[in-house]
Design a protein around this motif. Structure first.
Motif, PDB file in Angstrom:
ATOM      1  N   GLN A  71      -3.777 -49.731 -47.002  1.00 32.92           N
ATOM      2  CA  GLN A  71      -3.645 -51.105 -47.485  1.00 32.92           C
ATOM      3  C   GLN A  71      -2.937 -51.150 -48.838  1.00 32.92           C
ATOM      4  O   GLN A  71      -2.091 -52.016 -49.080  1.00 32.92           O
ATOM      5  N   LYS A  72      -3.284 -50.207 -49.699  1.00 28.87           N
ATOM      6  CA  LYS A  72      -2.659 -50.155 -51.029  1.00 28.87           C
ATOM      7  C   LYS A  72      -1.165 -49.891 -50.909  1.00 28.87           C
ATOM      8  O   LYS A  72      -0.347 -50.526 -51.595  1.00 28.87           O
ATOM      9  N   GLN A  74       0.727 -50.565 -48.348  1.00 31.16           N
ATOM     10  CA  GLN A  74       1.369 -51.756 -47.772  1.00 31.16           C
ATOM     11  C   GLN A  74       1.606 -52.819 -48.836  1.00 31.16           C
ATOM     12  O   GLN A  74       2.677 -53.425 -48.902  1.00 31.16           O
ATOM     13  N   LEU A  75       0.590 -53.049 -49.671  1.00 32.70           N
ATOM     14  CA  LEU A  75       0.697 -54.077 -50.706  1.00 32.70           C
ATOM     15  C   LEU A  75       1.729 -53.706 -51.762  1.00 32.70           C
ATOM     16  O   LEU A  75       2.365 -54.584 -52.357  1.00 32.70           O
ATOM     17  N   GLU A  76       1.903 -52.405 -51.988  1.00 39.40           N
ATOM     18  CA  GLU A  76       2.773 -51.966 -53.075  1.00 39.40           C
ATOM     19  C   GLU A  76       4.163 -51.543 -52.609  1.00 39.40           C
ATOM     20  O   GLU A  76       4.937 -50.998 -53.399  1.00 39.40           O
ATOM     21  N   THR A  77       4.486 -51.794 -51.331  1.00 42.96           N
ATOM     22  CA  THR A  77       5.775 -51.339 -50.789  1.00 42.96           C
ATOM     23  C   THR A  77       6.945 -51.824 -51.634  1.00 42.96           C
ATOM     24  O   THR A  77       7.794 -51.039 -52.060  1.00 42.96           O
ATOM     25  N   GLU A  79       6.957 -53.113 -54.675  1.00 45.28           N
ATOM     26  CA  GLU A  79       6.894 -52.645 -56.063  1.00 45.28           C
ATOM     27  C   GLU A  79       7.351 -51.190 -56.163  1.00 45.28           C
ATOM     28  O   GLU A  79       8.053 -50.804 -57.105  1.00 45.28           O
ATOM     29  N   ASP A 221       9.944 -49.175 -46.006  1.00 41.54           N
ATOM     30  CA  ASP A 221       8.596 -49.277 -45.439  1.00 41.54           C
ATOM     31  C   ASP A 221       8.361 -48.172 -44.411  1.00 41.54           C
ATOM     32  O   ASP A 221       7.269 -47.608 -44.324  1.00 41.54           O
TER      33      ASP A 221
END
Length: 237
Positions: A71-72, A74-77, A79, A221
């Motif tokens: 999840q981390k 995915q959220l930070e892709t 950034e 990604d």
């Protein structure tokens, strides 16, 4: 006759205590055996339950850790992508600046070629990434992927979302020395599907250029997913 009977009684009395002790010992041993067996079974069941519970907790924690890691990522892709391309452009800018500083006395055409030659073949992000250089009039100075663009004016270049990306970049660089931008581009000519791209552009003051690179979010990604799978496969617990 009486004497014989008394003798038999004496013999019986004589052998009863040892026999009793033997029988009692056997009974005691049997009792202890079954009690120990019962205790052993209880301990075995207890240990099994504790083992199963503890391992369930370990597995649960490992799965939660992996889930949070995914999840981390995915959220930070985006950034992470921004950080990656910014670092690369900074590296290219430093290369260009060092070449310029060491050759200030030489003709601009010679130094320009040295910079272009140094940056043209550099690849990164699993060989997808490359550099391009444009000047602040819209002419392409160097393109790491399509050398045929070099020397051409790109002011009329439109992205898939109908933006004059080069003109916009030049206007932004009049007020800032570097920035991120996002646009959409087709990966394959003739295919109408648009893909999101993130770019980073930095002005190179000595020659009125800007150096940039960009990456498709989808491709980055995929790299992140591969990295995540490699990390998961390496877990041992």
């Amino acid at each position: 006759m009486k004497y014989k009977s008394e003798e038999q009684i004496l013999n019986i009395v004589k052998f009863i205590p040892p026999l009793f002790i033997i029988v009692l010992s056997i009974i005691t041993l049997i009792f202890v055996y079954f009690e120990n067996k019962k205790t052993f079974i209880k301990e075995k069941i207890k240990i099994e339950k504790e083992y199963i519970f503890n391992n369930k907790e370990i597995i649960k924690n490992q799965v939660l850790t992996v889930s949070r890691f995914i999840q981390k990522q995915q959220l930070e892709t985006e950034e992470n992508l921004k950080s990656s391309i910014k670092q690369r452009v900074y590296e290219a800018h430093n290369i260009a600046k060092n070449i310029y500083n060491e050759n200030k006395s030489k003709d601009k055409l010679i130094v320009s070629k040295m910079i272009k030659d140094a940056l043209r073949t550099i690849r990164f992000n699993e060989n997808r990434g490359y550099y391009f250089i444009n000047d602040l009039n819209g002419f392409n100075i160097m393109h790491g992927m399509e050398q045929s663009l070099e020397g051409r004016n790109l002011n009329d270049l439109k992205t898939s979302d109908k933006r004059f990306i080069v003109q916009e970049t030049i206007e932004k660089l009049k007020v800032k020395s570097e920035f991120f931008d996002t646009w959409y581009w087709k990966k394959i000519e003739g295919n109408k599907k648009q893909f999101k791209k993130i770019g980073f552009l930095k002005k190179f003051e000595p020659y009125g250029w800007y150096i940039g690179t960009a990456e498709y979010v989808e491709e980055f990604d995929k790299s992140i997913k591969k990295h995540v799978l490699d990390e998961i496969n390496s877990l041992i617990y």
